[in-house]
Design a protein around this motif. Structure first.
Motif, PDB file in Angstrom:
ATOM      1  N   ILE A 153     -70.278 -69.382 -17.381  1.00  0.00           N
ATOM      2  CA  ILE A 153     -71.149 -69.004 -18.489  1.00  0.00           C
ATOM      3  C   ILE A 153     -71.322 -67.494 -18.410  1.00  0.00           C
ATOM      4  O   ILE A 153     -71.900 -66.980 -17.457  1.00  0.00           O
ATOM      5  CB  ILE A 153     -72.503 -69.739 -18.411  1.00  0.00           C
ATOM      6  N   ASN A 154     -70.764 -66.802 -19.391  1.00  0.00           N
ATOM      7  CA  ASN A 154     -70.637 -65.351 -19.353  1.00  0.00           C
ATOM      8  C   ASN A 154     -71.561 -64.727 -20.395  1.00  0.00           C
ATOM      9  O   ASN A 154     -71.366 -64.886 -21.595  1.00  0.00           O
ATOM     10  CB  ASN A 154     -69.180 -64.954 -19.628  1.00  0.00           C
ATOM     11  N   GLY A 155     -72.569 -63.986 -19.919  1.00  0.00           N
ATOM     12  CA  GLY A 155     -73.521 -63.362 -20.826  1.00  0.00           C
ATOM     13  C   GLY A 155     -73.023 -62.107 -21.506  1.00  0.00           C
ATOM     14  O   GLY A 155     -73.687 -61.594 -22.405  1.00  0.00           O
ATOM     15  N   GLN A 156     -71.863 -61.578 -21.072  1.00  0.00           N
ATOM     16  CA  GLN A 156     -71.293 -60.351 -21.654  1.00  0.00           C
ATOM     17  C   GLN A 156     -72.380 -59.281 -21.829  1.00  0.00           C
ATOM     18  O   GLN A 156     -72.580 -58.719 -22.900  1.00  0.00           O
ATOM     19  CB  GLN A 156     -70.605 -60.656 -22.975  1.00  0.00           C
ATOM     20  N   GLY A 157     -73.071 -59.001 -20.727  1.00  0.00           N
ATOM     21  CA  GLY A 157     -74.298 -58.227 -20.793  1.00  0.00           C
ATOM     22  C   GLY A 157     -74.167 -56.726 -20.951  1.00  0.00           C
ATOM     23  O   GLY A 157     -75.176 -56.044 -21.131  1.00  0.00           O
ATOM     24  N   GLN A 158     -72.950 -56.188 -20.900  1.00  0.00           N
ATOM     25  CA  GLN A 158     -72.807 -54.736 -20.898  1.00  0.00           C
ATOM     26  C   GLN A 158     -73.475 -54.075 -22.101  1.00  0.00           C
ATOM     27  O   GLN A 158     -74.133 -53.024 -21.967  1.00  0.00           O
ATOM     28  CB  GLN A 158     -71.330 -54.352 -20.857  1.00  0.00           C
ATOM     29  N   VAL A 159     -73.353 -54.679 -23.267  1.00  0.00           N
ATOM     30  CA  VAL A 159     -73.957 -54.081 -24.460  1.00  0.00           C
ATOM     31  C   VAL A 159     -75.470 -54.018 -24.323  1.00  0.00           C
ATOM     32  O   VAL A 159     -76.124 -53.043 -24.737  1.00  0.00           O
ATOM     33  CB  VAL A 159     -73.549 -54.862 -25.732  1.00  0.00           C
ATOM     34  N   TRP A 160     -76.075 -55.022 -23.696  1.00  0.00           N
ATOM     35  CA  TRP A 160     -77.515 -55.036 -23.479  1.00  0.00           C
ATOM     36  C   TRP A 160     -77.916 -53.991 -22.439  1.00  0.00           C
ATOM     37  O   TRP A 160     -78.934 -53.304 -22.594  1.00  0.00           O
ATOM     38  CB  TRP A 160     -77.961 -56.419 -23.033  1.00  0.00           C
ATOM     39  N   TRP A 161     -77.147 -53.902 -21.359  1.00  0.00           N
ATOM     40  CA  TRP A 161     -77.465 -52.919 -20.308  1.00  0.00           C
ATOM     41  C   TRP A 161     -77.410 -51.501 -20.865  1.00  0.00           C
ATOM     42  O   TRP A 161     -78.264 -50.673 -20.568  1.00  0.00           O
ATOM     43  CB  TRP A 161     -76.497 -53.056 -19.140  1.00  0.00           C
ATOM     44  N   ASP A 162     -76.374 -51.229 -21.678  1.00  0.00           N
ATOM     45  CA  ASP A 162     -76.226 -49.891 -22.244  1.00  0.00           C
ATOM     46  C   ASP A 162     -77.421 -49.539 -23.133  1.00  0.00           C
ATOM     47  O   ASP A 162     -77.961 -48.421 -23.062  1.00  0.00           O
ATOM     48  CB  ASP A 162     -74.929 -49.791 -23.048  1.00  0.00           C
ATOM     49  N   LYS A 163     -77.836 -50.464 -23.978  1.00  0.00           N
ATOM     50  CA  LYS A 163     -78.955 -50.205 -24.870  1.00  0.00           C
ATOM     51  C   LYS A 163     -80.275 -50.101 -24.089  1.00  0.00           C
ATOM     52  O   LYS A 163     -81.155 -49.312 -24.446  1.00  0.00           O
ATOM     53  CB  LYS A 163     -79.042 -51.295 -25.942  1.00  0.00           C
ATOM     54  N   TYR A 164     -80.390 -50.878 -23.032  1.00  0.00           N
ATOM     55  CA  TYR A 164     -81.587 -50.789 -22.190  1.00  0.00           C
ATOM     56  C   TYR A 164     -81.677 -49.411 -21.543  1.00  0.00           C
ATOM     57  O   TYR A 164     -82.733 -48.759 -21.575  1.00  0.00           O
ATOM     58  CB  TYR A 164     -81.550 -51.881 -21.128  1.00  0.00           C
ATOM     59  N   HIS A 165     -80.575 -48.951 -20.960  1.00  0.00           N
ATOM     60  CA  HIS A 165     -80.580 -47.632 -20.326  1.00  0.00           C
ATOM     61  C   HIS A 165     -80.836 -46.516 -21.337  1.00  0.00           C
ATOM     62  O   HIS A 165     -81.481 -45.507 -21.015  1.00  0.00           O
ATOM     63  CB  HIS A 165     -79.250 -47.395 -19.607  1.00  0.00           C
ATOM     64  N   HIS A 220     -75.395 -52.403  -9.997  1.00  0.00           N
ATOM     65  CA  HIS A 220     -76.282 -51.435 -10.631  1.00  0.00           C
ATOM     66  C   HIS A 220     -76.690 -51.863 -12.042  1.00  0.00           C
ATOM     67  O   HIS A 220     -77.263 -51.066 -12.792  1.00  0.00           O
ATOM     68  CB  HIS A 220     -75.621 -50.057 -10.669  1.00  0.00           C
ATOM     69  N   SER A 221     -76.444 -53.109 -12.411  1.00  0.00           N
ATOM     70  CA  SER A 221     -76.892 -53.605 -13.714  1.00  0.00           C
ATOM     71  C   SER A 221     -78.399 -53.826 -13.673  1.00  0.00           C
ATOM     72  O   SER A 221     -78.950 -54.242 -12.655  1.00  0.00           O
ATOM     73  CB  SER A 221     -76.154 -54.898 -14.072  1.00  0.00           C
ATOM     74  N   PRO A 222     -79.120 -53.561 -14.775  1.00  0.00           N
ATOM     75  CA  PRO A 222     -80.584 -53.548 -14.728  1.00  0.00           C
ATOM     76  C   PRO A 222     -81.200 -54.939 -14.807  1.00  0.00           C
ATOM     77  O   PRO A 222     -80.950 -55.695 -15.749  1.00  0.00           O
ATOM     78  CB  PRO A 222     -80.961 -52.712 -15.954  1.00  0.00           C
ATOM     79  N   ASN A 223     -82.001 -55.281 -13.807  1.00  0.00           N
ATOM     80  CA  ASN A 223     -82.841 -56.485 -13.816  1.00  0.00           C
ATOM     81  C   ASN A 223     -82.053 -57.788 -13.931  1.00  0.00           C
ATOM     82  O   ASN A 223     -82.525 -58.750 -14.523  1.00  0.00           O
ATOM     83  CB  ASN A 223     -83.867 -56.423 -14.963  1.00  0.00           C
ATOM     84  N   THR A 224     -80.873 -57.819 -13.336  1.00  0.00           N
ATOM     85  CA  THR A 224     -80.064 -59.037 -13.404  1.00  0.00           C
ATOM     86  C   THR A 224     -80.390 -59.957 -12.219  1.00  0.00           C
ATOM     87  O   THR A 224     -79.510 -60.350 -11.450  1.00  0.00           O
ATOM     88  CB  THR A 224     -78.568 -58.700 -13.434  1.00  0.00           C
ATOM     89  N   ASP A 225     -81.679 -60.305 -12.080  1.00  0.00           N
ATOM     90  CA  ASP A 225     -82.100 -61.248 -11.047  1.00  0.00           C
ATOM     91  C   ASP A 225     -81.205 -62.485 -11.084  1.00  0.00           C
ATOM     92  O   ASP A 225     -80.790 -62.941 -12.156  1.00  0.00           O
ATOM     93  CB  ASP A 225     -83.529 -61.713 -11.300  1.00  0.00           C
ATOM     94  N   GLY A 226     -80.999 -63.070  -9.911  1.00  0.00           N
ATOM     95  CA  GLY A 226     -80.168 -64.263  -9.845  1.00  0.00           C
ATOM     96  C   GLY A 226     -80.896 -65.514 -10.300  1.00  0.00           C
ATOM     97  O   GLY A 226     -80.594 -66.089 -11.345  1.00  0.00           O
TER      98      GLY A 226
END
Length: 456
Positions: A153-165, A220-226
């Motif tokens: 299950i892949n959240g493809q989170g890079q776009v979210w991390w970039d906007k968060y930063h 170094h991704s933001p807040n990616t708790d397990g």
């Protein structure tokens, strides 16, 4: 001298290839038996990684929910890349990911509707107001299984991390999986990758088993708790491998005045045979959102590699609540900034204010049988002035120092406790001679004795 209970050295080598081992062994336990079985392709889904399948997943779950009380239902996701927006689960239901199956989260934020904040948080965790929906979600469910042959299950989170930063988000990011007010949950033999924020978030849940799960995110991704059990009871987390940009596991129970008012503790939690890599955070955190209380957490035979700290207490003035009856034993730690870390000055508050009289109670914290190597500092133990952390017990500990280790190995303020057979020598606040620390003898029964073994 008491016998040390330290994980076998071979466990370290096993940990380093744990992800591969989990993949190789994934077929050993699979989905629970359901009377009704359907593939997502039967509802029009296409696994090319390009076509959006949100409607197909929603239709499949809605259709299979009609069979819930007639032996339950399973939705099989075959090999392929299945792009979809967020979708919900239903009761008496199995989501089964076959080998080579990958569910991809849409990167178009228009596919992520806004939902209400959690009542125990009062607002979104990142930003005030509502929050983006979670990718896979459900509320008031019973008997839910997410499993398979180590599909992804892949959240493809890079776009979210970039906007968060870049501070471009108006609302809080969604989590990869959040179940609310639910019970009898099993999550096993699945890989979760690149969540927009927290990965697994069982909240207001009971009887949750998370076993043989791999969670991966850039360090170094933001807040990616397990895994974050939140105001949940009877949770078992075992045999998991987590690489994270935040805490590998964080036990929570609501935020400041909202968590105090909601008043639902996290309790009766087992965490064992975890392997964690998180250079900037903890293997296991207790808090920082712990305003409903945390008690009876049992962590055993866990491994951390290149991780900031082991089992960390995180609280502060305004949190209220409590952290008590915590039992930790059998830690194997390799390249750590701190072995022991307690923080009484966590300052993030939901409304940029807090009740100065809402003081947390932290007591009954037990650590035993710990081996650590390449350590920068043994202990940073910071309670709260006029509200010290008490009842700390540390026994049978060896911390071998890194070449660049701090000269001051223990820095302790506003803490009280005892130690027994600890190297390097503890601080005076923990200098009283104790005895081997407690660990409950009675077994805590959570979930099925064995995972369901049917496959589709």
């Amino acid at each position: 001298m008491a016998t040390r209970r330290i994980p076998r050295p071979a466990a370290v080598a096993v940990a380093l290839c744990a992800a591969a081992l989990l993949a190789a062994c994934a077929g050993a336990s699979a989905a629970g038996c359901r009377k009704h079985v359907a593939k997502v392709t039967e509802y029009g889904a296409v696994g090319d990684g390009k076509r959006l399948n949100t409607a197909a997943f929603a239709k499949a779950v809605a259709d299979l929910s009609e069979r819930a009380r007639d032996g339950g239902a399973a939705l099989v996701v075959p090999p392929g890349k299945w792009l979809t927006g967020p979708f919900n689960l239903t009761s008496h239901f199995t989501l089964y990911l076959d080998e080579g199956a990958e569910i991809l989260a849409s990167q178009d934020m228009k596919d992520w509707p806004l939902i209400a904040p959690l009542p125990s948080y009062g607002r979104g965790r990142d930003e005030p107001g509502p929050r983006y929906s979670n990718f896979i979600a459900g509320s008031n469910l019973t008997d839910v299984i997410i499993t398979g042959k180590n599909g992804t299950i892949n959240g493809q989170g890079q776009v979210w991390w970039d906007k968060y930063h870049a501070k471009e988000l108006q609302f809080t990011r969604g989590y990869l999986l959040e179940l609310l007010y639910s019970n009898n949950i099993i999550i096993s033999n699945v890989t979760f990758v690149d969540s927009p924020s927290w990965n697994l978030h069982p909240t207001y849940c009971t009887n949750v088993t998370i076993s043989g799960v791999t969670i991966l995110a850039p360090v170094h991704s933001p807040n990616t708790d397990g895994i974050d059990p939140d105001s949940s009871s009877h949770v078992k987390i075992e045999d998991c491998y987590i690489v994270s940009g935040d805490d590998c596991i964080a036990v929570k129970s609501g935020w400041d005045e909202y968590g105090i008012k909601f008043n639902m503790p996290s309790q009766h939690i087992i965490i064992r045979r975890l392997t964690c890599i998180s250079p900037t955070s903890a293997m296991i955190a207790l808090g920082s959102e712990m305003s409903g209380g945390i008690r009876d957490v049992r962590a055993e035979d866990n491994i951390a590699i290149n991780t900031e700290s082991a089992v960390r207490v995180k609280s502060g003035v305004g949190r209220g609540g409590f952290v008590k009856d915590i039992f930790v034993r059998g830690l194997s730690l390799h390249t750590m900034k701190w072995v022991f870390w307690m923080t009484g000055n966590y300052g993030q508050h939901p409304d940029n204010s807090s009740d100065p009289n809402a003081m947390p109670e932290v007591t009954g914290i037990n650590y035993s049988d710990v081996f650590a190597e390449n350590v920068t500092m043994a202990g940073r133990m910071e309670g709260i002035p006029n509200d010290p952390y008490t009842g700390i017990c540390i026994s049978n500990v060896t911390a071998r120092l890194a070449p660049d280790a701090k000269k001051l190995q223990w820095n302790c303020t506003d803490v009280k406790g005892v130690t027994y057979d600890v190297t390097p020598k503890p601080c005076p606040e923990l200098g009283a001679e104790g005895k081997p620390c407690a660990f409950p003898e009675e077994e805590l029964i959570i979930g099925p004795h064995e995972l369901p073994k049917c496959t589709y």
